[in-house]
Design a protein around this motif. Structure first.
Motif, short mmCIF file in Angstrom:
data_model
loop_
_atom_site.label_atom_id
_atom_site.label_comp_id
_atom_site.label_asym_id
_atom_site.label_seq_id
_atom_site.Cartn_x
_atom_site.Cartn_y
_atom_site.Cartn_z
N ILE A 169 0.75 -1.19 -0.20
CA ILE A 169 -0.13 0.03 -0.17
C ILE A 169 0.83 1.10 -0.02
O ILE A 169 2.09 1.23 0.44
CB ILE A 169 -0.91 0.18 1.13
N ASN A 170 0.23 2.52 -0.33
CA ASN A 170 1.20 3.76 -0.70
C ASN A 170 0.49 4.68 0.24
O ASN A 170 -0.56 4.34 1.19
CB ASN A 170 1.16 3.90 -1.92
N LYS A 171 0.86 5.77 0.28
CA LYS A 171 0.38 7.03 0.96
C LYS A 171 -1.02 7.18 0.51
O LYS A 171 -1.77 7.95 1.62
CB LYS A 171 1.24 8.18 0.95
N LYS A 172 -1.62 6.99 -0.22
CA LYS A 172 -2.93 7.07 -0.74
C LYS A 172 -4.00 6.24 0.03
O LYS A 172 -5.21 6.46 -0.29
CB LYS A 172 -3.21 7.04 -2.26
N TYR A 173 -3.47 5.04 0.50
CA TYR A 173 -4.15 4.18 1.21
C TYR A 173 -5.14 4.82 2.34
O TYR A 173 -4.80 5.35 3.10
CB TYR A 173 -3.24 2.82 1.74
N ASN A 174 -6.53 4.42 2.00
CA ASN A 174 -7.29 5.11 3.15
C ASN A 174 -8.08 3.99 4.40
O ASN A 174 -8.87 4.46 4.94
CB ASN A 174 -8.33 5.68 2.47
#
Length: 183
Positions: free
Chosen positions: A55-60
């Motif tokens: 997962i990256n920084k956009k993962y919510n």
């Protein structure tokens, strides 16, 4: 295979030879041409394609879904489209695949919900508090997805019961929950 922007793909491997893999923004393209029209040598107990990512920084915090693009297809030697069935895992934020039954306590029936992250052999049983099997609800191969089963409890005596979900596949699950029956 389309994937959400919340995932960075690190690697894709395939058990077929001579596969063309192309990873572009939010899409994994896999193509394979069998020039001899012979059967491919596939180990059915292993996944055909393995996708490694993070997962990256956009993962919510939401579930992560990979989907087969609507333009995907396989063709026979004459170029006719072959109907195929795809199964992709659902990566959930919870390791709790078996939900609490509703209502609980139950007097007439209880709804049991569970999710399967991948296709698997699925067994859902109900046991009394002595560990004796009282109801075999499911014992079959099932596709990945969300399911809800109605358990009639009128014939069960009042007391404490346990329902257990066991799966065998890419993901093995063994979870139990408690159900109280009142009359």
């Amino acid at each position: 295979i389309d994937y959400p922007e919340t995932v960075n793909i690190n690697d894709v491997t395939c058990q077929l030879d001579d596969v063309n893999l192309n990873i572009t923004e939010n899409q994994i393209r896999i193509s394979w041409v069998n020039q001899t029209f012979m059967s491919a040598s596939i180990n059915p107990s292993e996944p055909i394609v393995v996708i490694a990512g993070q997962i990256n920084k956009k993962y919510n915090g939401n579930d992560i879904k990979f989907e087969i693009n609507s333009k995907s297809h396989f063709c026979d030697q004459d170029g006719n489209k072959i109907n195929t069935r795809f199964a992709l895992p659902l990566l959930t934020t919870s390791a709790d695949y078996l939900s609490a039954s509703y209502p609980n306590p139950a007097s007439e029936s209880a709804m049991i919900s569970f999710s399967l992250p991948c296709d698997s052999k699925t067994i859902l049983n109900v046991y009394n508090q002595n560990g004796q099997l009282v109801n075999a609800l499911i014992n079959k191969d099932m596709a990945a997805g969300q399911y809800t089963i109605n358990l009639p409890v009128q014939e069960l005596t009042a007391g404490v019961y346990f329902y257990t979900l066991n799966t065998s596949g890419i993901t093995n699950i063994s979870q139990s929950k408690r159900l109280i029956v009142i009359h």
